[in-house]
Write a protein that holds these residues in place. Structure first.
Motif, PDB file in Angstrom:
ATOM      1  N   UNK A  47       5.368  41.878  55.459  1.00  0.00           N
ATOM      2  CA  UNK A  47       5.209  40.546  54.864  1.00  0.00           C
ATOM      3  C   UNK A  47       5.487  40.454  53.366  1.00  0.00           C
ATOM      4  N   UNK A  48       6.305  41.359  52.838  1.00  0.00           N
ATOM      5  CA  UNK A  48       6.694  41.348  51.425  1.00  0.00           C
ATOM      6  C   UNK A  48       5.519  41.760  50.547  1.00  0.00           C
ATOM      7  N   UNK A  49       5.840  42.009  49.291  1.00  0.00           N
ATOM      8  CA  UNK A  49       4.841  42.381  48.290  1.00  0.00           C
ATOM      9  C   UNK A  49       4.516  41.149  47.436  1.00  0.00           C
ATOM     10  N   UNK A  50       3.371  41.125  46.773  1.00  0.00           N
ATOM     11  CA  UNK A  50       2.993  39.935  45.990  1.00  0.00           C
ATOM     12  C   UNK A  50       4.005  39.543  44.918  1.00  0.00           C
ATOM     13  N   UNK A  51       4.675  40.537  44.298  1.00  0.00           N
ATOM     14  CA  UNK A  51       5.656  40.190  43.274  1.00  0.00           C
ATOM     15  C   UNK A  51       6.945  39.634  43.876  1.00  0.00           C
ATOM     16  N   UNK A  52       7.108  39.741  45.197  1.00  0.00           N
ATOM     17  CA  UNK A  52       8.227  39.101  45.872  1.00  0.00           C
ATOM     18  C   UNK A  52       7.897  37.684  46.311  1.00  0.00           C
ATOM     19  N   UNK A  53       6.618  37.449  46.597  1.00  0.00           N
ATOM     20  CA  UNK A  53       6.176  36.124  47.046  1.00  0.00           C
ATOM     21  C   UNK A  53       5.959  35.182  45.870  1.00  0.00           C
ATOM     22  N   UNK A  54       5.764  35.723  44.672  1.00  0.00           N
ATOM     23  CA  UNK A  54       5.363  34.896  43.528  1.00  0.00           C
ATOM     24  C   UNK A  54       6.365  33.787  43.200  1.00  0.00           C
ATOM     25  N   UNK A  55       7.638  33.944  43.581  1.00  0.00           N
ATOM     26  CA  UNK A  55       8.656  32.943  43.232  1.00  0.00           C
ATOM     27  C   UNK A  55       8.868  31.899  44.325  1.00  0.00           C
ATOM     28  N   UNK A  56       8.086  31.926  45.386  1.00  0.00           N
ATOM     29  CA  UNK A  56       8.283  30.942  46.460  1.00  0.00           C
ATOM     30  C   UNK A  56       8.109  29.523  45.954  1.00  0.00           C
ATOM     31  N   UNK A  57       7.158  29.306  45.047  1.00  0.00           N
ATOM     32  CA  UNK A  57       6.928  27.960  44.516  1.00  0.00           C
ATOM     33  C   UNK A  57       8.135  27.431  43.766  1.00  0.00           C
ATOM     34  N   UNK A  58       8.806  28.288  43.027  1.00  0.00           N
ATOM     35  CA  UNK A  58      10.032  27.894  42.331  1.00  0.00           C
ATOM     36  C   UNK A  58      11.057  27.387  43.333  1.00  0.00           C
ATOM     37  N   UNK A  59      11.220  28.123  44.405  1.00  0.00           N
ATOM     38  CA  UNK A  59      12.248  27.775  45.389  1.00  0.00           C
ATOM     39  C   UNK A  59      11.878  26.512  46.159  1.00  0.00           C
ATOM     40  N   UNK A  60      10.599  26.333  46.434  1.00  0.00           N
ATOM     41  CA  UNK A  60      10.165  25.102  47.086  1.00  0.00           C
ATOM     42  C   UNK A  60      10.377  23.901  46.165  1.00  0.00           C
ATOM     43  N   UNK A  61      10.084  24.069  44.883  1.00  0.00           N
ATOM     44  CA  UNK A  61      10.284  22.983  43.921  1.00  0.00           C
ATOM     45  C   UNK A  61      11.765  22.624  43.830  1.00  0.00           C
ATOM     46  N   UNK A  62      12.617  23.628  43.742  1.00  0.00           N
ATOM     47  CA  UNK A  62      14.057  23.382  43.670  1.00  0.00           C
ATOM     48  C   UNK A  62      14.559  22.679  44.925  1.00  0.00           C
ATOM     49  N   UNK A  63      14.052  23.106  46.074  1.00  0.00           N
ATOM     50  CA  UNK A  63      14.437  22.452  47.336  1.00  0.00           C
ATOM     51  C   UNK A  63      14.027  20.991  47.345  1.00  0.00           C
ATOM     52  N   UNK A  64      12.796  20.728  46.918  1.00  0.00           N
ATOM     53  CA  UNK A  64      12.297  19.356  46.927  1.00  0.00           C
ATOM     54  C   UNK A  64      13.074  18.462  45.957  1.00  0.00           C
ATOM     55  N   UNK A  65      13.686  19.094  44.956  1.00  0.00           N
ATOM     56  CA  UNK A  65      14.479  18.335  43.984  1.00  0.00           C
ATOM     57  C   UNK A  65      15.962  18.282  44.345  1.00  0.00           C
ATOM     58  N   UNK A  66      16.285  18.745  45.556  1.00  0.00           N
ATOM     59  CA  UNK A  66      17.648  18.566  46.060  1.00  0.00           C
ATOM     60  C   UNK A  66      18.547  19.772  46.012  1.00  0.00           C
ATOM     61  N   UNK A  67      18.094  20.891  45.463  1.00  0.00           N
ATOM     62  CA  UNK A  67      18.926  22.103  45.437  1.00  0.00           C
ATOM     63  C   UNK A  67      18.906  22.773  46.814  1.00  0.00           C
ATOM     64  N   UNK A  68      19.964  23.480  47.106  1.00  0.00           N
ATOM     65  CA  UNK A  68      20.003  24.253  48.350  1.00  0.00           C
ATOM     66  C   UNK A  68      20.287  25.732  48.104  1.00  0.00           C
ATOM     67  N   UNK A  69      20.756  26.051  46.913  1.00  0.00           N
ATOM     68  CA  UNK A  69      20.981  27.454  46.593  1.00  0.00           C
ATOM     69  C   UNK A  69      20.266  27.802  45.305  1.00  0.00           C
ATOM     70  N   UNK A  70      19.901  29.071  45.200  1.00  0.00           N
ATOM     71  CA  UNK A  70      19.193  29.560  44.024  1.00  0.00           C
ATOM     72  C   UNK A  70      19.845  30.854  43.560  1.00  0.00           C
TER      73      UNK A  70
END
Length: 628
Positions: free
Chosen positions: A344-367
């Motif tokens: 299930x990944x390490x905590x330092x790999x999960x820490x950026x999920x919020x960034x990616x969710x925010x970008x998705x919600x703002x219309x981005x599809x790639x990061x």
């Protein structure tokens, strides 16, 4: 980010209705733009579509040729789609649309297995060839797209995600104790195994043809070790690198939506943002716009890089949105393992999920992010051996003088002696390397917490699977260390975990530094360009002058994200009784485990122990899948 899945039976039996649909349904997050299937007799293919480029809007998969004799499913993007399209049209190929999938299908029809030498980008693909009664499978050169498969002697099953393969009734759920031992010692060797016996990953830069005899993987690419790039001055190298890096960012930025960029404030991700904005101003960016995001560690100074990220945003003239790091409870990690049947990944790999969710919600599809910068820009002190071997005495003297000024003559001479030893005959250098390794392990032997059984498994894995360079020829000494980086088993595992967490929120991750041209550049240039004294990434800093603010260009420190582990210290200690199952007492020594739990979360302790304990926790959750 899309998803592929399929079943091919070579005993002539038809595919049971609903099976491939079950596989794609398990990966529905990969297919917000549609999930489609193709079935014919003993073959069933599925694809989950996420459109990320203008050309992908014209794409429908599974994609068959005109007479249905060849059918493709692909998760991927071509970086050389313009060049490939031009080449195919020159060969009178009839292209029905502009999609990357159409280009790959036609390339296979024109060149067959040799099509991979004409394709560059991130991809995992399968082409069912009805004429040959075989499946042609391939994975990109860097392994940026996942590919898992199972073969039981008559049925070939594949998917982008493990749990889709394991959902098939003929695939057993037996834990791979060998890979478990690698995680528990945080020393990885296997490049093709997964946590489950009999389920494999196709190794990066490999293709395989699957027929009635089963999978037969073959390597199709390695970096050229004997094509040095030679310029008269460092300024010329820097100019070459700057154009190469800008091209890598440009190709990775092709999108019909705004481009998202993760900006840590470090040299690598900051450079990606700066180059993307520069390309946009030149009207050369193949995306409508750029949006930047950074993590906001307000309560952890060792991880806080806001000052640097803000400086980059001000310098390039766009806002960098600050997002709090994602912190999930242990129950979330357990549920991930049980749902997806993967670590299930390490905590330092999960820490950026919020960034990616925010970008998705703002219309981005790639990061885009800077993974790979440390691997290919930092360099190594093999520059001593390289300069000695080539007789560049002036350069050797300059290196010694620079290093002496920074770290003292004693340390500089030790660096020189240590790396000059790389020029010794192979057997002597190997003996010296093993002596150094033995000394390090005696100081902190991370196998001591294993039970005797797992110590033996770990030792055997190292003996059987560790990279060996006996008789291998390199164009220059420093390439050996680069080879270890390129073929690092953990590197691909880590990028796969990043890909999965990004895919789980409906985004695609792209890595400009893990680009074939960028990697080849590192192999083709001497180490003295990258590392000087205590300053890494020398050439990168020089090439980015003017594009980045001074405080970032001069930065040498890095953030410490172990705080993401330590935030779980109390919760992990409290959950110990629940997590320690009967199976785990067969893995590790209980007294040693108790010591490590007591020390967990101590900033002055060994961070390796925290990685090991988290690996134990993750595999404990994974073990519950066996009973499901």
């Amino acid at each position: 980010m899309s998803g592929i899945a399929g079943i091919v039976r070579f005993d002539g039996a038809p595919i049971e209705p609903g099976l491939v649909e079950k596989m794609t349904a398990a990966m529905a997050h990969r297919g917000p733009d549609g999930i489609r299937h193709w079935r014919k007799g003993s073959v069933a293919l599925g694809q989950c579509m996420l459109c990320t480029t203008p050309e992908s809007l014209e794409e429908t998969q599974p994609l068959a040729n005109e007479d249905q004799s060849v059918v493709l499913v692909m998760d991927g993007r071509l970086d050389n789609w313009v060049e490939l399209r031009t080449d195919l049209l020159a060969r009178d190929a009839v292209l029905r649309n502009r999609s990357d999938a159409e280009l790959v299908l036609k390339a296979y029809e024109v060149w067959g297995r040799e099509c991979l030498s004409h394709i560059d980008g991130d991809f995992a693909l399968v082409i069912w060839d009805e004429r040959r009664k075989s499946a042609f499978c391939a994975r990109d050169r860097m392994g940026n797209k996942p590919f898992n498969y199972h073969w039981d002697g008559k049925t070939f099953t594949f998917s982008s995600e493990l749990h889709a393969v394991l959902a098939m009734p003929w695939v057993k759920r037996d834990l791979n104790e060998g890979l478990l031992a690698e995680y528990l010692t945080i020393e990885w060797f296997s490049r093709d195994e997964t946590p489950w016996q009999g389920v494999y990953r196709l190794v990066e830069a490999h293709w395989m043809e699957v027929g009635s005899a089963g999978p037969q993987p073959r390597e199709y690419w390695r970096p050229d070790l004997f094509s040095p790039l030679k310029y008269e001055s460092e300024a010329e190298y820097a100019e070459h690198y700057r154009h190469l890096f800008a091209d890598a960012v440009r190709r990775a930025s092709r999108s019909h939506k705004n481009l998202g960029v993760e900006v840590s404030g470090g040299l690598d991700s900051s450079a990606i943002l700066a180059v993307a904005v520069d390309l946009q101003r030149r009207r050369e960016l193949p995306a409508p716009g750029v949006a930047a995001y950074t993590l906001k560690f307000d309560d952890a100074s060792e991880a806080n890089e806001l000052a640097f990220a803000r400086a980059v945003g001000a310098h390039v003239g766009i806002p960098v949105q600050e997002v709090s790091p994602t912190h999930k409870p242990l129950s979330w990690y357990r549920n991930w393992a049980r749902t997806y049947c993967e670590f299930p990944n390490y905590p330092n790999g999960v820490m950026a999920m919020g960034i990616r969710q925010t970008a998705r919600d703002e219309g981005c599809r790639i990061m885009l992010n800077g993974i790979g910068g440390d691997e290919w820009l930092c360099g190594n002190r093999a520059y001593y051996a390289e300069e000695l071997a080539s007789g560049r005495w002036r350069s050797l003297y300059d290196s010694l003088r620079t290093d002496s000024e920074e770290v003292g003559a004693t340390s500089a001479l030790w660096w020189f002696a240590r790396h000059a030893a790389m020029l010794l005959p192979g057997f002597a250098e190997e003996a010296l390397r093993k002596t150094r390794a033995a000394f390090r392990w005696n100081a902190n032997d991370r196998k001591t917490w294993l039970t005797p059984k797992f110590r033996e498994i770990a030792a055997r894995r190292k003996a059987d699977l560790a990279l060996s360079f006996g008789g291998h020829r390199f164009g220059r000494t420093g390439q050996r260390i680069q080879y270890e980086t390129l073929y690092s088993a953990y590197s691909v595992i880590a990028r796969e975990m990043e890909e999965r967490t990004t895919a789980s929120v409906g985004m695609e991750m792209r890595l400009p530094f893990w680009n074939t041209a960028m990697v080849q550049f590192a192999f083709s240039t001497p180490e003295r360009l990258r590392l000087r004294g205590g300053t890494p990434k020398v050439l990168h800093r020089r090439a980015m002058a003017g594009l980045l603010p001074g405080n970032v260009l001069e930065r040498r420190d890095k953030a410490d994200f172990m705080v993401t582990f330590r935030r779980h210290a109390d919760e992990l200690r409290g959950a110990r009784a629940e997590d320690m199952t009967v199976e785990q007492y067969q893995w590790v020594s209980e007294p040693r485990l108790a010591e490590m739990y007591n020390a967990f979360g101590n900033p002055a302790g060994d961070s390796g122990s925290e990685w090991m304990l988290w690996s134990l926790f993750g595999w404990s959750a994974l073990a519950s899948c066996v009973k499901n």
